[in-house]
Design a protein around this motif. Structure first.
Motif, mmCIF file in Angstrom:
data_model
loop_
_atom_site.group_PDB
_atom_site.id
_atom_site.type_symbol
_atom_site.label_atom_id
_atom_site.label_comp_id
_atom_site.label_asym_id
_atom_site.label_seq_id
_atom_site.Cartn_x
_atom_site.Cartn_y
_atom_site.Cartn_z
ATOM 1 N N LYS A 1 0.833 -1.203 0.000
ATOM 2 C CA LYS A 1 0.000 0.000 0.000
ATOM 3 C C LYS A 1 0.871 1.257 0.000
ATOM 4 C CE LYS A 1 -3.938 2.173 2.315
ATOM 5 N NZ LYS A 1 -3.384 3.538 2.173
ATOM 6 N N GLU A 2 2.001 1.189 0.743
ATOM 7 C CA GLU A 2 2.908 2.334 0.751
ATOM 8 C C GLU A 2 3.445 2.606 -0.650
ATOM 9 O OE1 GLU A 2 5.979 1.605 3.561
ATOM 10 O OE2 GLU A 2 4.593 0.993 5.156
ATOM 11 N N THR A 3 3.797 1.508 -1.359
ATOM 12 C CA THR A 3 4.308 1.657 -2.726
ATOM 13 C C THR A 3 3.251 2.274 -3.631
ATOM 14 O OG1 THR A 3 5.747 -0.265 -2.422
ATOM 15 C CG2 THR A 3 5.288 0.396 -4.685
ATOM 16 N N LEU A 4 2.013 1.776 -3.501
ATOM 17 C CA LEU A 4 0.935 2.278 -4.346
ATOM 18 C C LEU A 4 0.619 3.728 -4.028
ATOM 19 C CD1 LEU A 4 -1.380 -0.853 -4.294
ATOM 20 C CD2 LEU A 4 0.134 -0.132 -6.108
ATOM 21 N N ASP A 5 0.653 4.084 -2.749
ATOM 22 C CA ASP A 5 0.409 5.472 -2.381
ATOM 23 C C ASP A 5 1.484 6.377 -2.981
ATOM 24 O OD1 ASP A 5 -1.819 4.748 -0.964
ATOM 25 O OD2 ASP A 5 -0.827 4.737 0.990
ATOM 26 N N ARG A 6 2.715 5.877 -2.983
ATOM 27 C CA ARG A 6 3.806 6.668 -3.543
ATOM 28 C C ARG A 6 3.620 6.874 -5.043
ATOM 29 N NH1 ARG A 6 7.516 3.641 -1.886
ATOM 30 N NH2 ARG A 6 8.178 2.611 -3.795
ATOM 31 N N LEU A 7 3.056 5.848 -5.695
ATOM 32 C CA LEU A 7 2.813 5.942 -7.139
ATOM 33 C C LEU A 7 1.447 6.557 -7.453
ATOM 34 C CD1 LEU A 7 4.162 2.413 -8.182
ATOM 35 C CD2 LEU A 7 5.281 4.615 -8.579
ATOM 36 N N VAL A 8 0.718 6.922 -6.418
ATOM 37 C CA VAL A 8 -0.637 7.478 -6.542
ATOM 38 C C VAL A 8 -1.527 6.500 -7.332
ATOM 39 C CG1 VAL A 8 -1.941 9.589 -6.980
ATOM 40 C CG2 VAL A 8 0.541 9.715 -6.731
ATOM 41 N N LEU A 9 -1.550 5.252 -6.869
ATOM 42 C CA LEU A 9 -2.361 4.213 -7.504
ATOM 43 C C LEU A 9 -3.264 3.548 -6.467
ATOM 44 C CD1 LEU A 9 0.338 2.516 -9.768
ATOM 45 C CD2 LEU A 9 -1.572 3.921 -10.545
ATOM 46 N N GLU A 10 -4.332 2.928 -6.945
ATOM 47 C CA GLU A 10 -5.308 2.278 -6.064
ATOM 48 C C GLU A 10 -4.725 0.962 -5.521
ATOM 49 O OE1 GLU A 10 -7.397 4.493 -9.392
ATOM 50 O OE2 GLU A 10 -5.736 3.058 -9.207
ATOM 51 N N SER A 11 -5.013 0.687 -4.253
ATOM 52 C CA SER A 11 -4.493 -0.536 -3.638
ATOM 53 C C SER A 11 -5.134 -1.784 -4.226
ATOM 54 C CB SER A 11 -4.710 -0.505 -2.124
ATOM 55 O OG SER A 11 -6.089 -0.386 -1.817
ATOM 56 N N ASP A 12 -6.308 -1.650 -4.835
ATOM 57 C CA ASP A 12 -6.987 -2.804 -5.431
ATOM 58 C C ASP A 12 -6.258 -3.333 -6.660
ATOM 59 O OD1 ASP A 12 -8.895 -2.735 -3.512
ATOM 60 O OD2 ASP A 12 -10.419 -1.723 -4.719
ATOM 61 N N ARG A 13 -5.243 -2.629 -7.107
ATOM 62 C CA ARG A 13 -4.501 -3.098 -8.280
ATOM 63 C C ARG A 13 -3.567 -4.268 -7.935
ATOM 64 N NH1 ARG A 13 -5.169 -0.007 -12.760
ATOM 65 N NH2 ARG A 13 -5.960 2.116 -12.429
ATOM 66 N N VAL A 14 -3.409 -4.546 -6.660
ATOM 67 C CA VAL A 14 -2.573 -5.677 -6.233
ATOM 68 C C VAL A 14 -3.395 -6.558 -5.302
ATOM 69 C CG1 VAL A 14 -0.429 -6.398 -5.142
ATOM 70 C CG2 VAL A 14 -0.513 -4.244 -6.391
#
Length: 739
Positions: free
Chosen positions: A691-704
């Motif tokens: 989730k930290e990685t996705l937040d950094r990339l400004v992406l939704e957590s549901d993508r993983v």
């Protein structure tokens, strides 16, 4: 190694009819400039493999990319020697058998799978096997009972030296107090007299077996083929170099003092089955209370077993032991009343015939729950129960003896417990859930994870309950007999033989630098680029097998022959300094980067699936074998274990423009199925950081997303993949497409 790559595309099994082979060939020859690219209607045939061998001999090809069937099949056919790199691209099961023939998306899938295979082949190097020093193929057997004697004898019969350690002054274990054995030959109705002297003599006099009695193992250090065992015997200490260990220390009866509700401790005439066995062995069967004869007897089965307050499990042998002891009384006097109160009679196999014979002999079987054992007022005892079939109360006649069939407790479950990983002062708590390791003074392992092999449910040190019986969580140590699981005599003999064979396999493969299980034959092992190590201890703490120690400065000290090549350490390392010659973080990262991602306006999302090679990848193969279909946006990369997943792969995939990542791993838990014990559990723990990685990339957590599956779950896989694709469609395209 200077690479010369050859690409070989099979057109058989429907591949040629489903795909544009010419376009597929151009991926190899035009995109990746591979000089040799050949097609054949059946690469697995003698003619097909001869084609590849001819190129290796005449053209100098040393790296073959074989685009054909799943790498799970034909491994021996496509084995061209340890000095050659072979990468298998799965076009059959996971492309043409699971997707429509002639479809554009199917073609794009095949081309991407070939791209990833070529990239991996370019970076792979033939593994060089680890070679230790002063290797030993001797087998240490701890325990001199039935299982230990069997393991020692079978190992020596196979030509290997054995060191046998028994804590008692004489060999034999529990068998020394056994009066008779259950029947093992037709018509399976008569009891047998045990021959203990024969097996003991065969072991003691065998030239390849060294026996220590009155001895204990004080310490075991090292690794397979390099274990150093310190043995205390007769006031002195000796050291033996051994290659593998068979743990055969047996079990002990459940503590009967906890069974006051069944009369134990309240009446001297309530005894255990083990106490009765000794009475018959010594020829002194009397009522303990007054020394009088036993005119009637009642057996209570599952005394403390299959009971959440005591032992939740079935102890396997209690029913047969009680049937055997009931036969003692009927043989001595057919008129003796014998009652057996039971929950279920588990007389499997030929023991069923003994059970039927006892019915003919007049033994009274009562299926029900015992509600009390009481004094009848005349010095005798009566057993009360509620009949399970009728619901009516049942009361035995007055009996002189009540025998409790107590369950068995593994000797590995004795002793105090402590935490496996204790953080030092100033350190954070480890992220990995801590095992409870049982200090039972059996092996005294010199492992940072604790002195004994970890146990599964109920304290038994078994390993993977489906695929790997005998194998513990410490490579090279194999529990056998009732220390491993509840069992009867016949199964204990079989169990010990199996453990001996596994120990032999271990020393042979470890001596060659090969992995033992589950990646049997793998010559690779983790290599550490120590210049970048930060001494974070993640690898040492997360390794499920104790394959990495630490020096005084906290640097990792790998033990390659303990290693099972799962790559959990590789996934754990934040600095990415751990790699294998044929599997690394960078290698998989480059495979991901070579997936072609269509532009947003093409409306062809891409899904990366990291599939554990042990269950998830075979399940995907099964989908194709059964001609089920799933979304063609999927791109599959097999991983050794989901625990080897490094978070950088998620970042690589999403920054590449891939729309979603699905992690497919084995199930885990108390009855775990993960072949590497903690792999998928560790991946799940690491998901919290994604989730930290996705937040950094400004992406939704549901993508993983992570899914636990077994190979038997393959019918559900298309639905899982399609639903994930639908969710990604609802989220919209990855905004990083095109960057």
């Amino acid at each position: 190694m200077e690479k010369k790559i050859g690409a070989y595309i099979c057109t058989g099994c429907g591949i040629g009819e489903a795909l544009d082979i010419e376009a597929l060939s151009k991926v190899a020859t035009t995109e990746y400039k591979i000089p040799i690219c050949r097609r054949h209607a059946m690469l697995c045939s003698a003619e097909g493999t001869a084609l590849i061998r001819a190129d290796m001999e005449a053209e100098g090809v040393n790296t073959a990319v074989i685009a054909a069937c799943s790498p799970r099949v034909m491994a021996d056919v496509f084995d061209f020697g340890c000095d050659k790199v072979v990468e298998r691209v799965n076009l059959r099961e996971q492309v043409v058998w699971a997707h429509p023939a002639g479809d554009e998306d199917t073609q794009m899938l095949a081309e991407d799978q070939l791209r990833m295979g070529i990239v991996k082949a370019r970076e792979m190097v033939p593994p060089e096997p680890f070679q230790g020093e002063n290797l030993s193929k001797r087998i240490l057997v701890v325990g001199g009972g039935l299982a230990g004697l069997t393991a020692a004898k079978e190992t020596a019969s196979a030509g290997y030296e054995v060191v046998l350690v028994e804590k008692a002054d004489a060999l034999g274990g529990y068998l020394r107090n056994v009066y008779k054995l259950p029947p093992s030959s037709p018509p399976y109705e008569s009891l047998e007299t045990p021959d203990l002297d024969g097996p003991v003599k065969a072991v003691v006099e065998h030239p390849k077996i060294k026996v220590y009695t009155g001895a204990t193992v004080r310490k075991i250090s090292g690794a397979p083929c390099m274990f150093d065992a310190k043995i205390g015997a007769n006031g002195s200490e000796v050291e033996e170099r051994v290659g593998a260990v068979v743990l055969a220390t047996g079990s002990v009866p459940y503590d009967p003092t906890r069974l006051e509700d069944l009369g134990y401790g309240k009446s001297a005439d309530v005894i255990t089955a083990d106490q009765l066995e000794v009475m018959f062995k010594e020829g002194n069967v009397k009522r303990p209370s007054n020394g009088g004869p036993v005119d009637a007897v009642a057996f209570i089965l599952c005394a403390g077993s299959r009971d959440p307050k005591h032992l939740p499990y079935c102890s396997a042998a209690c029913c047969v032991e009680s049937l055997k002891q009931a036969k003692y009384f009927k043989e001595a006097n057919p008129e003796t009343p014998v009652y057996i109160f039971y929950k279920d009679i588990r007389a499997h196999g030929t023991y069923e015939l003994l059970y039927k014979q006892l019915q003919k002999d007049g033994v009274i079987f009562v299926r029900g729950t015992v509600t009390g054992v009481d004094d009848d007022g005349t010095g005798g005892l009566v057993v009360s129960a509620e009949d399970q079939l009728t619901g009516a109360p049942v009361v035995s006649e007055s009996v002189g003896l009540v025998v409790l069939a107590t369950g068995m407790v593994s000797t590995a479950a004795l002793g105090k417990s402590f935490k496996a990983v204790t953080p030092k002062e100033g350190e954070d708590e480890p992220e990995v859930p801590e095992d409870t390791i049982l200090a039972s003074n059996l092996l005294n392992l010199d492992y940072r994870q604790g002195p004994e092999i970890p146990a599964l449910k109920y304290g038994f040190p078994d390993s993977h309950f489906i695929c790997f019986p005998y194998e513990s969580r410490r490579t090279g140590i194999y529990p056998a007999g009732t220390v491993r699981a509840p069992m009867d005599y016949a199964r204990a003999v079989e169990d010990a033989t199996g453990a001996a064979l596994k120990a032999i396999q271990c020393v042979e493969m470890s001596a060659q630098g090969k992995a033992v299980h589950p990646r049997a034959g793998d010559l690779s092992y983790p290599e550490f680029f120590m210049q970048r190590c930060t001494q974070c201890k993640r690898c040492t703490e997360e390794c499920p097998f104790g394959a990495i120690d630490e020096d005084e400065k906290g640097n990792p000290l790998p033990n390659p022959t303990r290693c099972r090549r799962c790559g959990v350490c590789m996934g754990a390392c934040p600095e990415r300094i751990i790699s294998f010659k044929n599997y690394s973080v960078g290698m998989v990262g480059n495979m991901i980067k070579n997936i072609e991602v269509p532009e947003e306006d093409e409306e062809k999302p891409r899904i990366l699936v990291l599939a554990c090679e042990n269950d998830a990848y075979p399940a995907l193969d099964m989908v194709g074998i059964h001609r089920l279909t799933y979304n063609p946006w999927v791109r599959v990369i097999p991983v050794r274990c989901l625990g080897s997943m490094n978070l950088i792969w998620i970042a690589d995939a999403l920054s590449k423009g891939i729309d979603g990542v699905l992690l497919l791993g084995c199930r885990y838990g108390d009855d775990y199925q993960c072949h590497f014990i903690k792999g998928s559990e560790l991946a799940n723990i690491r998901m919290t950081k994604i989730k930290e990685t996705l937040d950094r990339l400004v992406l939704e957590s549901d993508r993983v997303r992570l899914e636990q599956i077994s190979i038997a779950d393959y019918p559900q896989l298309p639905k899982i993949l399609d639903e994930f694709a639908d969710n990604l469609a609802n989220l919209g395209p990855n905004p990083y497409k095109g960057f």
